[in-house]
Design a protein around this motif. Structure first.
Motif, PDB file in Angstrom:
ATOM      1  N   GLU A  88       0.867  -1.130  -0.018  1.00  0.00           N
ATOM      2  CA  GLU A  88      -0.130  -0.076   0.117  1.00  0.00           C
ATOM      3  C   GLU A  88       1.032   1.258   0.117  1.00  0.00           C
ATOM      4  OE1 GLU A  88      -3.438   1.081   1.904  1.00  0.00           O
ATOM      5  OE2 GLU A  88      -3.925  -0.914   2.587  1.00  0.00           O
ATOM      6  N   CYS A 153     -13.735   3.689  -0.661  1.00  0.00           N
ATOM      7  CA  CYS A 153     -12.581   3.112  -1.308  1.00  0.00           C
ATOM      8  C   CYS A 153     -11.924   1.837  -0.289  1.00  0.00           C
ATOM      9  CB  CYS A 153     -11.417   4.170  -1.144  1.00  0.00           C
ATOM     10  SG  CYS A 153     -11.168   4.827   0.396  1.00  0.00           S
ATOM     11  N   GLY A 154     -12.885   1.000  -0.472  1.00  0.00           N
ATOM     12  CA  GLY A 154     -12.387  -0.429   0.210  1.00  0.00           C
ATOM     13  C   GLY A 154     -11.996  -0.338   1.545  1.00  0.00           C
ATOM     14  N   VAL A 155     -10.943  -1.222   1.679  1.00  0.00           N
ATOM     15  CA  VAL A 155     -10.471  -1.364   2.987  1.00  0.00           C
ATOM     16  C   VAL A 155     -10.280  -0.234   3.887  1.00  0.00           C
ATOM     17  CG1 VAL A 155      -8.503  -2.781   4.241  1.00  0.00           C
ATOM     18  CG2 VAL A 155      -9.519  -3.777   2.170  1.00  0.00           C
ATOM     19  N   SER A 156      -9.401   0.787   3.291  1.00  0.00           N
ATOM     20  CA  SER A 156      -9.038   1.915   3.954  1.00  0.00           C
ATOM     21  C   SER A 156     -10.461   2.670   4.607  1.00  0.00           C
ATOM     22  CB  SER A 156      -8.557   3.040   3.170  1.00  0.00           C
ATOM     23  OG  SER A 156      -7.312   2.597   2.235  1.00  0.00           O
ATOM     24  N   LEU A 180     -12.483  -7.612  -0.413  1.00  0.00           N
ATOM     25  CA  LEU A 180     -11.136  -8.057  -1.109  1.00  0.00           C
ATOM     26  C   LEU A 180     -11.344  -9.034  -2.244  1.00  0.00           C
ATOM     27  CD1 LEU A 180      -8.437  -8.019   1.748  1.00  0.00           C
ATOM     28  CD2 LEU A 180      -8.345  -6.548  -0.121  1.00  0.00           C
ATOM     29  N   GLY A 183     -12.859  -7.405  -5.008  1.00  0.00           N
ATOM     30  CA  GLY A 183     -11.910  -6.493  -5.645  1.00  0.00           C
ATOM     31  C   GLY A 183     -11.041  -7.394  -6.851  1.00  0.00           C
ATOM     32  N   ASP A 213     -13.404  -1.203  -5.852  1.00  0.00           N
ATOM     33  CA  ASP A 213     -13.300  -0.852  -4.699  1.00  0.00           C
ATOM     34  C   ASP A 213     -11.863  -0.543  -4.156  1.00  0.00           C
ATOM     35  OD1 ASP A 213     -16.046  -0.899  -4.463  1.00  0.00           O
ATOM     36  OD2 ASP A 213     -16.205  -2.904  -3.878  1.00  0.00           O
ATOM     37  N   ASN A 214     -10.951  -1.245  -4.028  1.00  0.00           N
ATOM     38  CA  ASN A 214      -9.865  -0.660  -3.700  1.00  0.00           C
ATOM     39  C   ASN A 214      -8.889  -0.168  -4.594  1.00  0.00           C
ATOM     40  OD1 ASN A 214      -9.068  -1.512  -1.216  1.00  0.00           O
ATOM     41  ND2 ASN A 214      -8.999  -3.966  -1.238  1.00  0.00           N
ATOM     42  N   THR A 215      -8.294   0.723  -3.953  1.00  0.00           N
ATOM     43  CA  THR A 215      -7.308   1.417  -4.906  1.00  0.00           C
ATOM     44  C   THR A 215      -6.107   0.833  -5.683  1.00  0.00           C
ATOM     45  OG1 THR A 215      -7.487   3.260  -3.275  1.00  0.00           O
ATOM     46  CG2 THR A 215      -6.003   3.745  -5.026  1.00  0.00           C
ATOM     47  N   ASN A 241     -11.435   8.393  -3.270  1.00  0.00           N
ATOM     48  CA  ASN A 241     -10.699   8.447  -1.971  1.00  0.00           C
ATOM     49  C   ASN A 241     -10.831   9.759  -1.175  1.00  0.00           C
ATOM     50  OD1 ASN A 241      -9.866   6.048  -2.451  1.00  0.00           O
ATOM     51  ND2 ASN A 241      -7.866   6.477  -3.109  1.00  0.00           N
TER      52      ASN A 241
END
Lengths: 485, 43
Positions: A88, A153-156, A180, A183, A213-215, A241
């Motif tokens: 990340e 933005c997903g996990v964050s 995840l 994604g 979703d995740n960057t 984000n």
């Protein structure tokens, strides 16, 4: 036996030791990424030399697949885990460096379009995921986490929201696993759908940035399509984000009002704390590039540094994805997430079709015609950003021009920027619902027409002043008639 | 059995977030490129 429990004192880990712990994992990331790069170069050449029909697989996919194979067969050994978790960090550093390839004007123009799309996407996604969570009778806070994860933005976002709404660890684990897994699926399905629908780089980049979703996955999904698509996906994803603070704040206030979370004191400080700082770095480096702080060669070097950083990220995406672990988390949150993601993907595809045109590459391919029809239905039904009448002809001409320009100039960042700049202007005109004919908008033509008429009126006035005969009807001369000398 | 535990207040210190580190490292790399330390980055 002593009745005093002695708590062993945990000594803080020294910075040097912490750094050394990271090294093996980073070396693994680099090795997998570089192996992917070598495979891209050599497998294609080998297949060509032996006259095999083999698709050109990009390093991005090789790196992810190699990581997935390791993670789901032998698993990542403990010694590498701390370093692998740095993917990340590399992603964010890569995004900041990528800022040098954007002129500030591009960001402002595209940012305007993407901001509107992102606002619609976030609102729609949160509303739909909340509805879906209630339908499947998920716990309210789990529903909130899934909604934030898929909308922003997903996990964050899930981690940020978890702290703010005081959700259970179990809920956040469920949501993170679902996001995840989805994604990882998006990573492989989005490029296939994009190619099937013949989406342009711009349309695909916008779509990937809005829907994945995740960057890291959004960046990889973009890079699997094309360099230009990757750039756009990163920009749109960064816009998403940037919204994280507002969405988390709204959720925190909502749950505090129900007495199930602490109230937020200083809202500005809360927003700043949640704001992703790498977005500021991205903007700042773009400002420096816009004001020629870097020359052309230096921008090329920074772009390559960004690619190296992304190379480590893509390897990390594969290494982090462990399907066995995800299966343990249960099916219901995954099902809710999957249904939500499919609907969001279709919804955002419609938004993109409405905002920048159908994006097909054109040509005589019947699939392109089919995708145009799909998009036509979208634009006709959604009708948010475009006037359907005469829209597709103009969009196709603009998109064709852009694709040609972008491909010819993809090796040259400055020229690439100019091509994209031209394309952005066309995209903006299209988004504003103006028709683009021969590179000119209707409005621009109307203005030119107006000034031609004014010029001709002045010319006629001159004729009158200097004693030439001019009938009243000839004072107003249409632009398509020859100008009187 | 009676237990005794001492609560040790942990010093938070001044720590940069992952984002901030990423920005710093990226800017450092950009400066090294700008001032000619890294003249060419191959791909």
């Amino acid at each position: 036996m002593s009745d005093v429990i002695t708590v062993p004192q945990v000594r803080p880990v020294q910075p040097v030791l912490r750094f050394l712990r990271v090294v093996p994992g980073v070396i693994l990331l680099a090795a997998i990424g570089y192996a992917g790069k070598l495979l891209e170069q050599n497998v294609g050449a080998y297949a060509k030399a032996h006259h095999w029909t083999f698709p050109n697989i990009e390093y991005v996919l090789w790196a992810i697949v190699l990581g997935l194979v390791i993670s789901n067969t032998v698993d990542v050994p403990e010694i590498f885990r701390t370093g692998v978790a740095t993917y990340e960090f590399w992603l964010k550093a890569g995004i900041v460096l990528l800022g040098s390839r954007f002129l500030l004007g591009d960001i402002l123009k595209l940012g305007g379009i993407s901001l509107v799309l992102v606002a619609v996407e976030i609102t729609g996604s949160i509303a739909f995921m909340t509805f879906l969570g209630r339908l499947f009778r998920l716990k309210p806070k789990l529903t909130s986490l899934l909604a934030v994860g898929s909308a922003v933005c997903g996990v964050s976002a899930i981690i940020a929201t978890k702290g703010a709404i005081e959700a259970d660890d179990e809920d956040s684990s469920f949501s993170i696993a679902a996001i995840l897994a989805l994604g990882a699926l998006a990573l492989f399905t989005f490029p296939v759908i994009g190619h099937f629908l013949h989406l342009s780089d711009r349309a695909y980049g916008l779509w990937a940035g809005l829907a994945v979703d995740n960057t890291a996955e959004a960046t990889a999904a973009g890079a699997l399509y094309s360099d230009a698509a990757s750039k756009l996906a990163v920009l749109v994803k960064s816009t998403r984000n940037a919204m994280i603070g507002f969405v988390v704040l709204a959720y925190a206030i909502y749950w505090a009002s129900r007495g199930q979370a602490q109230s937020v004191g200083n809202k500005a400080a809360f927003l700043w704390q949640k704001f992703p700082k790498f977005v500021l770095g991205f903007l700042l480096i773009s400002v420096l590039a816009t004001y020629h702080f870097f020359n052309k060669e230096q921008i090329g070097a920074l772009a390559n540094l960004s690619r190296w950083a992304f190379l480590l990220t893509f390897a990390g995406v594969g290494l982090r994805t462990n399907f066995r672990e995800m299966r343990k988390q249960g099916l219901r949150p995954f099902a809710v997430g999957a249904i939500g993601e499919v609907v969001i993907a279709v919804f955002t595809l419609g938004l993109v079709a409405g905002a920048v045109g159908d994006g097909s590459h054109g040509g005589s391919d019947p699939r392109a015609a089919a995708s145009t029809k799909v998009s036509s239905v979208y634009v006709a039904s959604i009708g948010l950003f475009a006037r359907p009448r005469g829209f597709f002809e103009s969009a196709q001409s603009a998109v064709k021009g852009h694709n040609r320009a972008a491909r010819e100039n993809s090796k040259n960042s400055h020229d690439d920027r100019q091509a994209i700049d031209v394309d952005f202007q066309r995209g903006l005109q299209i988004a504003a619902g103006r028709q683009v004919v021969n590179g000119k908008s209707e409005e621009k033509e109307r203005k030119e027409d107006h000034w031609k008429n004014r010029h001709q009126e002045f010319a006629c006035l001159g004729h009158l002043i200097y004693g030439f005969h001019s009938s009243p009807s000839s004072n107003r001369i249409r632009a398509d008639r020859p100008t009187p000398s | 059995m009676s237990g005794e535990a001492k609560a040790v207040k942990k010093g938070n210190g001044w720590r940069l977030s992952l984002d901030a580190w990423a920005v710093l490292v990226a800017f450092l790399a950009a400066l090294l490129v700008r001032f000619g330390v890294f003249k060419h980055v191959p791909w």
